[in-house]
Design a protein around this motif. Structure first.
Motif, PDB file in Angstrom:
ATOM      1  N   TYR A  10       0.826  -1.205   0.000  1.00 54.97           N
ATOM      2  CA  TYR A  10       0.000   0.000   0.000  1.00 54.97           C
ATOM      3  C   TYR A  10       0.860   1.255   0.000  1.00 54.97           C
ATOM      4  O   TYR A  10       1.933   1.287   0.598  1.00 54.97           O
ATOM      5  CB  TYR A  10      -0.954  -0.011   1.200  1.00 54.97           C
ATOM      6  CG  TYR A  10      -1.905  -1.169   1.112  1.00 54.97           C
ATOM      7  CD1 TYR A  10      -3.063  -1.074   0.358  1.00 54.97           C
ATOM      8  CD2 TYR A  10      -1.609  -2.377   1.731  1.00 54.97           C
ATOM      9  CE1 TYR A  10      -3.921  -2.157   0.231  1.00 54.97           C
ATOM     10  CE2 TYR A  10      -2.460  -3.473   1.610  1.00 54.97           C
ATOM     11  CZ  TYR A  10      -3.610  -3.348   0.848  1.00 54.97           C
ATOM     12  OH  TYR A  10      -4.442  -4.419   0.719  1.00 54.97           O
ATOM     13  N   ARG A  11       0.350   2.284  -0.694  1.00 58.27           N
ATOM     14  CA  ARG A  11       1.075   3.534  -0.792  1.00 58.27           C
ATOM     15  C   ARG A  11       0.127   4.704  -0.562  1.00 58.27           C
ATOM     16  O   ARG A  11      -1.091   4.593  -0.792  1.00 58.27           O
ATOM     17  CB  ARG A  11       1.770   3.676  -2.160  1.00 58.27           C
ATOM     18  CG  ARG A  11       2.753   2.556  -2.459  1.00 58.27           C
ATOM     19  CD  ARG A  11       3.627   2.875  -3.654  1.00 58.27           C
ATOM     20  NE  ARG A  11       4.600   3.930  -3.367  1.00 58.27           N
ATOM     21  CZ  ARG A  11       5.778   3.715  -2.775  1.00 58.27           C
ATOM     22  NH1 ARG A  11       6.125   2.498  -2.375  1.00 58.27           N
ATOM     23  NH2 ARG A  11       6.606   4.724  -2.569  1.00 58.27           N
ATOM     24  N   LEU A  12       0.686   5.822  -0.137  1.00 59.33           N
ATOM     25  CA  LEU A  12      -0.068   7.059   0.038  1.00 59.33           C
ATOM     26  C   LEU A  12       0.174   7.942  -1.178  1.00 59.33           C
ATOM     27  O   LEU A  12       1.327   8.153  -1.584  1.00 59.33           O
ATOM     28  CB  LEU A  12       0.382   7.775   1.315  1.00 59.33           C
ATOM     29  CG  LEU A  12      -0.411   9.024   1.713  1.00 59.33           C
ATOM     30  CD1 LEU A  12      -1.845   8.655   2.106  1.00 59.33           C
ATOM     31  CD2 LEU A  12       0.289   9.763   2.860  1.00 59.33           C
ATOM     32  N   VAL A  13      -0.907   8.438  -1.759  1.00 60.54           N
ATOM     33  CA  VAL A  13      -0.816   9.299  -2.941  1.00 60.54           C
ATOM     34  C   VAL A  13      -1.652  10.552  -2.701  1.00 60.54           C
ATOM     35  O   VAL A  13      -2.503  10.591  -1.810  1.00 60.54           O
ATOM     36  CB  VAL A  13      -1.286   8.567  -4.217  1.00 60.54           C
ATOM     37  CG1 VAL A  13      -0.358   7.410  -4.551  1.00 60.54           C
ATOM     38  CG2 VAL A  13      -2.718   8.066  -4.051  1.00 60.54           C
ATOM     39  N   GLY A  14      -1.420  11.587  -3.506  1.00 60.61           N
ATOM     40  CA  GLY A  14      -2.151  12.835  -3.314  1.00 60.61           C
ATOM     41  C   GLY A  14      -2.412  13.576  -4.604  1.00 60.61           C
ATOM     42  O   GLY A  14      -1.810  13.292  -5.650  1.00 60.61           O
ATOM     43  N   CYS A  15      -3.300  14.557  -4.520  1.00 64.91           N
ATOM     44  CA  CYS A  15      -3.683  15.347  -5.694  1.00 64.91           C
ATOM     45  C   CYS A  15      -2.540  16.221  -6.203  1.00 64.91           C
ATOM     46  O   CYS A  15      -2.477  16.544  -7.385  1.00 64.91           O
ATOM     47  CB  CYS A  15      -4.874  16.238  -5.360  1.00 64.91           C
ATOM     48  SG  CYS A  15      -6.385  15.356  -4.962  1.00 64.91           S
ATOM     49  N   GLY A  16      -1.651  16.655  -5.285  1.00 66.40           N
ATOM     50  CA  GLY A  16      -0.613  17.588  -5.675  1.00 66.40           C
ATOM     51  C   GLY A  16      -1.173  18.981  -5.848  1.00 66.40           C
ATOM     52  O   GLY A  16      -2.253  19.315  -5.363  1.00 66.40           O
ATOM     53  N   LYS A  17      -0.448  19.822  -6.557  1.00 70.34           N
ATOM     54  CA  LYS A  17      -0.899  21.196  -6.772  1.00 70.34           C
ATOM     55  C   LYS A  17      -2.173  21.218  -7.592  1.00 70.34           C
ATOM     56  O   LYS A  17      -2.382  20.395  -8.482  1.00 70.34           O
ATOM     57  CB  LYS A  17       0.186  22.008  -7.491  1.00 70.34           C
ATOM     58  CG  LYS A  17       1.282  22.507  -6.578  1.00 70.34           C
ATOM     59  CD  LYS A  17       2.122  23.564  -7.284  1.00 70.34           C
ATOM     60  CE  LYS A  17       3.106  24.212  -6.307  1.00 70.34           C
ATOM     61  NZ  LYS A  17       3.903  25.264  -6.965  1.00 70.34           N
ATOM     62  N   CYS A  18      -3.025  22.207  -7.290  1.00 70.72           N
ATOM     63  CA  CYS A  18      -4.309  22.308  -7.971  1.00 70.72           C
ATOM     64  C   CYS A  18      -4.156  22.408  -9.480  1.00 70.72           C
ATOM     65  O   CYS A  18      -5.005  21.930 -10.229  1.00 70.72           O
ATOM     66  CB  CYS A  18      -5.089  23.514  -7.442  1.00 70.72           C
ATOM     67  SG  CYS A  18      -5.693  23.310  -5.748  1.00 70.72           S
ATOM     68  N   ASP A  19      -3.100  23.054  -9.930  1.00 71.80           N
ATOM     69  CA  ASP A  19      -2.900  23.230 -11.367  1.00 71.80           C
ATOM     70  C   ASP A  19      -1.818  22.302 -11.902  1.00 71.80           C
ATOM     71  O   ASP A  19      -1.249  22.544 -12.954  1.00 71.80           O
ATOM     72  CB  ASP A  19      -2.534  24.678 -11.681  1.00 71.80           C
ATOM     73  CG  ASP A  19      -1.265  25.123 -10.946  1.00 71.80           C
ATOM     74  OD1 ASP A  19      -0.779  24.357 -10.092  1.00 71.80           O
ATOM     75  OD2 ASP A  19      -0.783  26.240 -11.231  1.00 71.80           O
ATOM     76  N   GLY A  20      -1.558  21.229 -11.175  1.00 73.61           N
ATOM     77  CA  GLY A  20      -0.423  20.395 -11.530  1.00 73.61           C
ATOM     78  C   GLY A  20      -0.739  19.100 -12.234  1.00 73.61           C
ATOM     79  O   GLY A  20       0.090  18.195 -12.278  1.00 73.61           O
ATOM     80  N   GLY A  21      -1.932  18.937 -12.762  1.00 73.97           N
ATOM     81  CA  GLY A  21      -2.227  17.741 -13.534  1.00 73.97           C
ATOM     82  C   GLY A  21      -3.357  16.885 -12.992  1.00 73.97           C
ATOM     83  O   GLY A  21      -3.758  15.914 -13.635  1.00 73.97           O
TER      84      GLY A  21
END
Length: 341
Positions: A174-185
């Protein structure tokens, strides 16, 4: 399923007085919602209710414990810092309390800002140590899925992956992931708007939440449910079982919020567009992770499921019609327009 787990308002949504939404869609791109009021032209007389905001919650990591706050800010994905991170399996599919109730015991909290950005602390009673990380906002994106929707997310590193894998008990999976910057893809659209409004609004985005940018429910609705639960099973549940963003109190009866179409919370306008269907996560204690023998879902199915037992409803899904606004504890609710039957 997530996005499928909504019941769109079954009555006729009256768009006669939503001309400003059409104008708004022509003026603004979805990624740059303006901070001006979007309503103009004829409409119902706004009705200030006696309802006030009594609780505000964010969920920094999807399906982990909620965090009570005194204000929430709105951006183009909904509530800022709400469900911007999630745990995925080796194939990139998100995992939740439905499969791993232990996630309910995970507390994630932003504690400081420094030269390296904000620090998120993650802890759980059964974890051997606390995880501290600065969320990675820019980096290579990996393919993941949220209820069948493909999204590109930023991996949060091996330390976070090890922490969550050990917690779940399956090392390395299992891994933790995120949205990142709002304008980053990152791009995931709200696709469950009623057809009568879908083409009157610009495309709107949502975070890693199951279906909607914002959710709301009243204490009166909870008390109605708990009255039935006490009568049938001599038990009741707290509102945190429903993982709501905006909790209110002082409406004119249980489920009054179901009747709203356009509302203003404090100074922020919202479109209330769908009844929130509920799943078995409502039967998981959000402090201990223990699973109820009989949970609120069974009771809701007995009187809040007009579409059948698989469609039990509690709360409303909303989209903010103004980015950059803030909702505070104690804010008043103004009903701008009600749904039409």
């Amino acid at each position: 399923m997530g996005v499928a787990n909504t019941t769109l308002y079954p009555g006729r949504v009256n768009c006669k007085h939503t001309r400003a939404l059409v104008q708004y869609s022509h003026r603004h791109r979805p990624a740059a919602l303006k901070t001006s009021t979007v309503y103009s032209g004829p409409r119902e007389t706004p009705a200030m209710t006696t309802a006030t905001v009594t609780g505000l919650n964010i969920h920094p990591i999807k399906s982990c414990r909620s965090l009570s706050v005194d204000r929430i800010s709105l951006d183009q994905y909904g509530v800022a810092d709400d469900r911007r991170l999630m745990v995925v399996d080796s194939s990139g599919r998100f995992v939740s309390q439905r499969k791993f109730p232990i996630l309910a015991t995970v507390t994630a909290c932003y504690v400081s800002e420094g030269d390296d950005g904000r620090v998120l602390t993650v802890s759980a009673p059964s974890a051997s140590s606390e995880l501290r990380l600065t969320p990675v906002m820019v980096g290579p994106r990996v393919p993941c899925t949220v209820w069948g929707t493909n999204v590109q997310l930023v991996d949060q590193g091996d330390e976070a992956a090890t922490w969550f894998s050990n917690l779940i008990g399956l090392s390395g999976l299992y891994r933790l992931v995120g949205c990142g910057k709002c304008d980053g893809g990152y791009d995931r659209r709200v696709d469950n708007l009623p057809s009568s409004l879908k083409h009157r609004l610009p495309p709107m985005s949502v975070s890693l939440a199951d279906a909607a940018p914002v959710s709301i429910v009243s204490q009166e609705s909870l008390e109605d449910l708990n009255t039935r639960m006490r009568s049938l099973y001599d038990t009741e549940v707290p509102l945190n079982r429903f993982r709501i963003n905006i909790e209110i109190e002082g409406v004119n009866g249980a489920f009054e919020e179901d009747k709203w179409l356009l509302v203003r919370v404090g100074e922020v306008p919202f479109l209330a567009y769908a009844n929130a269907e509920r799943c078995k996560m409502t039967g998981i204690d959000q402090l201990s992770g223990s699973v109820d023998k009989v949970g609120p879902l069974e009771v809701l199915r007995s009187y809040r499921a007009p579409g059948g037992p698989a469609h039990a409803m509690f709360g409303q899904f909303m989209v903010p019609l103004q980015s950059g606004g803030t909702v505070h504890l104690g804010d008043k609710i103004t009903v701008l327009e009600r749904k039409k039957h």
